[in-house]
Design an enzyme around this catalytic site. Structure first.
Site, PDB file in Angstrom:
ATOM      1  N   PRO A 136       0.818  -1.215   0.000  1.00 38.99           N
ATOM      2  CA  PRO A 136       0.000   0.000   0.000  1.00 38.99           C
ATOM      3  C   PRO A 136       0.845   1.255   0.000  1.00 38.99           C
ATOM      4  O   PRO A 136       1.919   1.313   0.604  1.00 38.99           O
ATOM      5  CB  PRO A 136      -0.830  -0.125   1.292  1.00 38.99           C
ATOM      6  CG  PRO A 136      -0.050  -1.046   2.165  1.00 38.99           C
ATOM      7  CD  PRO A 136       0.664  -1.985   1.247  1.00 38.99           C
ATOM      8  N   GLY A 138       1.757   5.145   0.870  1.00 41.99           N
ATOM      9  CA  GLY A 138       1.547   6.114   1.935  1.00 41.99           C
ATOM     10  C   GLY A 138       1.370   5.524   3.307  1.00 41.99           C
ATOM     11  O   GLY A 138       0.859   6.189   4.212  1.00 41.99           O
ATOM     12  N   GLY A 140       4.043   4.035   5.015  1.00 46.88           N
ATOM     13  CA  GLY A 140       5.327   3.957   5.686  1.00 46.88           C
ATOM     14  C   GLY A 140       5.995   2.604   5.581  1.00 46.88           C
ATOM     15  O   GLY A 140       6.850   2.262   6.406  1.00 46.88           O
ATOM     16  N   VAL A 141       5.621   1.807   4.559  1.00 48.28           N
ATOM     17  CA  VAL A 141       6.234   0.487   4.373  1.00 48.28           C
ATOM     18  C   VAL A 141       7.015   0.414   3.064  1.00 48.28           C
ATOM     19  O   VAL A 141       7.266  -0.643   2.525  1.00 48.28           O
ATOM     20  CB  VAL A 141       5.179  -0.644   4.451  1.00 48.28           C
ATOM     21  CG1 VAL A 141       4.634  -0.780   5.862  1.00 48.28           C
ATOM     22  CG2 VAL A 141       4.051  -0.420   3.444  1.00 48.28           C
ATOM     23  N   SER A 144       7.444   2.948  -2.505  1.00 44.78           N
ATOM     24  CA  SER A 144       8.252   3.544  -3.568  1.00 44.78           C
ATOM     25  C   SER A 144       9.536   2.753  -3.791  1.00 44.78           C
ATOM     26  O   SER A 144       9.931   2.500  -4.931  1.00 44.78           O
ATOM     27  CB  SER A 144       8.579   4.997  -3.231  1.00 44.78           C
ATOM     28  OG  SER A 144       9.289   5.100  -2.020  1.00 44.78           O
ATOM     29  N   ALA A 145      10.213   2.345  -2.702  1.00 44.92           N
ATOM     30  CA  ALA A 145      11.440   1.560  -2.849  1.00 44.92           C
ATOM     31  C   ALA A 145      11.147   0.213  -3.497  1.00 44.92           C
ATOM     32  O   ALA A 145      11.931  -0.260  -4.333  1.00 44.92           O
ATOM     33  CB  ALA A 145      12.107   1.359  -1.487  1.00 44.92           C
ATOM     34  N   ALA A 146      10.038  -0.419  -3.130  1.00 40.37           N
ATOM     35  CA  ALA A 146       9.682  -1.699  -3.741  1.00 40.37           C
ATOM     36  C   ALA A 146       9.493  -1.545  -5.248  1.00 40.37           C
ATOM     37  O   ALA A 146       9.936  -2.394  -6.035  1.00 40.37           O
ATOM     38  CB  ALA A 146       8.414  -2.259  -3.098  1.00 40.37           C
ATOM     39  N   ASP A 188      15.590   2.212   2.746  1.00 43.21           N
ATOM     40  CA  ASP A 188      14.428   1.545   2.153  1.00 43.21           C
ATOM     41  C   ASP A 188      14.813   0.673   0.969  1.00 43.21           C
ATOM     42  O   ASP A 188      14.343  -0.460   0.833  1.00 43.21           O
ATOM     43  CB  ASP A 188      13.396   2.582   1.707  1.00 43.21           C
ATOM     44  CG  ASP A 188      12.812   3.360   2.868  1.00 43.21           C
ATOM     45  OD1 ASP A 188      13.039   2.952   4.031  1.00 43.21           O
ATOM     46  OD2 ASP A 188      12.140   4.374   2.622  1.00 43.21           O
TER      47      ASP A 188
END
Length: 450
Positions: A136, A138, A140-141, A144-146, A188
């Site tokens: 998901p 926004g 905090g997981v 974007s890096a994934a 990240d």
């Protein structure tokens, strides 16, 4: 990725490559990464999958199916992003990407092409790109890096390319810093690339020293509860906290006799190893910080005052704005203490795995939890807290006799997900109960990361 979906997007004669990367749960370390701290990260089961096939007409076509069921699509000419339609200039590319339809989300993907053209010399003739993700956005997981890491991994196979051990995540960070324009650290991307589900990944962010994964002790769970408040690493508050930490570092090294010219040279070359503490606040111990520096740093400083008296701001991805006020002392203190907390947390976690009697086990868990609570409080003092994440942390504290021992805000703060330390089936059930009670109180569905 579903074969039917692939067949509907790519033509039968296209050869495509598929790659995936997970999101991550920030257990300890968070925003101290850009100051050189040790961090502890855990991959989550949610992943982003990217399929890419090359074209030969200069067209880039992207379709993205996200965790919130959004169907995003955009098509543009790659050459329109280039200086004189030929070469990559990061500043120009960043502005041009903003002009295309869907540029806010497409920049994470096309940015990988731009960085690889600039840094690795690939020839981009266009591409069809299909993305599916259950990470998901926004929360905090590290969605974007994934996305960046999965795209880079696909391009690595498609061209093909060879990378040094940490080069791929470092190039993915360039995408976020120089094309997206978000001042994230390297944590990240390293966590998404190297992390796994059953271990914690210790990373010493100086800048990219990845240690061997550490097994999570039997019966211990780190889970995440979404606050429902959208987090963005590009938020001004995150940028301000990062800028303030570098302002504090600049003031400290000036105290130690470093000149503006030396600092400017290190910034230009992006080589801080010859500066005090090798350029990292995290290399200062808490005792040294309090004895030598804390009383000399202001609680708040106007940007224009800093610019006048300390003209070199050593961070290459943030700027000091004249009209803003910065919490110098608190933002500088955070990575100093956070690095100490993370090191202590890791030692206690390894001690917990040795097999303790029940009393010692509980004492160890309580100390682990206290370190998480201290980290959470420090986030708030820096300005990256949120009433909803505070509420979740308080709910964990109120259930401390039911198998949950600690909680903290994750990643860049200002909303997003709270990481919870659980012991055994009871602790895991308590975390689920907290999640359910939070949903019922706020009348909305939020994610539980297990």
């Amino acid at each position: 990725m579903d074969k039917t979906l692939l067949a509907s997007f790519f033509s039968p004669d296209q050869a495509y490559v598929v790659a995936k990367a997970p999101g991550r749960l920030d257990v300890m370390g968070g925003i101290a990464d850009y100051s050189g701290s040790l961090v502890l990260q855990k991959a989550i089961k949610e992943t982003t999958t990217v399929a890419i096939a090359l074209r030969h007409d200069g067209v880039v076509r992207i379709k993205s199916l996200t965790a919130d069921k959004a169907d995003l699509q955009t098509t543009f000419l790659y050459q329109d992003l280039l200086k004189n339609r030929q070469e990559v200039d990061y500043a120009i590319a960043r502005e041009q990407v903003k002009k295309i339809q869907g540029g806010d989300w497409a920049s994470y993907v096309v940015g990988c092409f731009l960085v690889l053209q600039k840094e690795k010399g690939i020839v981009v003739s266009g591409a069809d790109i299909l993305i599916t993700s259950d990470v998901p956005v926004g929360k905090g997981v590290s969605s974007s890096a994934a996305l960046e890491v999965a795209t880079m991994k696909a391009l690595k196979e498609l061209y093909p390319l060879t990378f040094e051990p940490t080069e791929l995540p470092r190039l993915a960070q360039k995408v976020e810093n120089l094309i997206v324009g978000a001042p994230c650290g390297l944590m990240d991307q390293l966590a998404s690339y190297f992390g796994n589900h059953s271990h914690l990944l210790p990373i010493l962010c100086q800048p990219d020293i990845v240690h061997a994964p550490v097994a999570i002790p039997a019966g211990i769970y780190f889970v995440g509860i979404d606050s429902g408040i959208r987090h963005s690493v590009g938020d001004a508050s995150y940028s301000d906290v990062r800028a303030a930490a570098y302002m504090g570092y600049s003031m400290i090294v000036r105290e130690k006799g470093i000149t503006n010219e030396q600092l400017a040279h290190a910034k230009t070359q992006r080589d801080f190893l010859q500066l005090p503490y090798q350029g990292y606040l995290a290399n200062i111990t808490p005792a040294e910080f309090e004895a030598s520096y804390a009383q000399k740093l202001l609680y708040r400083m106007a940007g224009h005052y800093f610019i006048r008296h300390y003209p070199v701001h050593p961070d290459p991805v943030t700027t000091v704005e004249e009209e803003k006020f910065y919490a110098i002392l608190d933002c500088t203190r955070h990575p100093v203490y956070e690095n100490f907390r993370v090191k202590t947390f890791l030692l206690l976690l390894q001690y917990l795995a040795t097999g303790l009697n029940q009393q010692s086990r509980i004492q160890c868990l309580e100390q682990l939890g206290e370190l998480m609570y201290q980290s959470h409080t420090s986030y708030s003092i820096c300005g990256l807290g949120n009433p909803h994440t505070d509420e979740l942390v308080e709910m964990v504290k109120q259930n401390r006799n039911k198998g949950v021992y600690g909680a903290k805000i994750t990643g860049g703060g200002s909303g997003g997900t709270v990481c919870v330390l659980c012991d055994g089936a009871e602790g895991l059930q308590t975390a689920h109960t907290i999640h359910q009670q939070y949903q019922e109180k706020h009348r909305k569905s939020v994610k539980f990361f297990e």
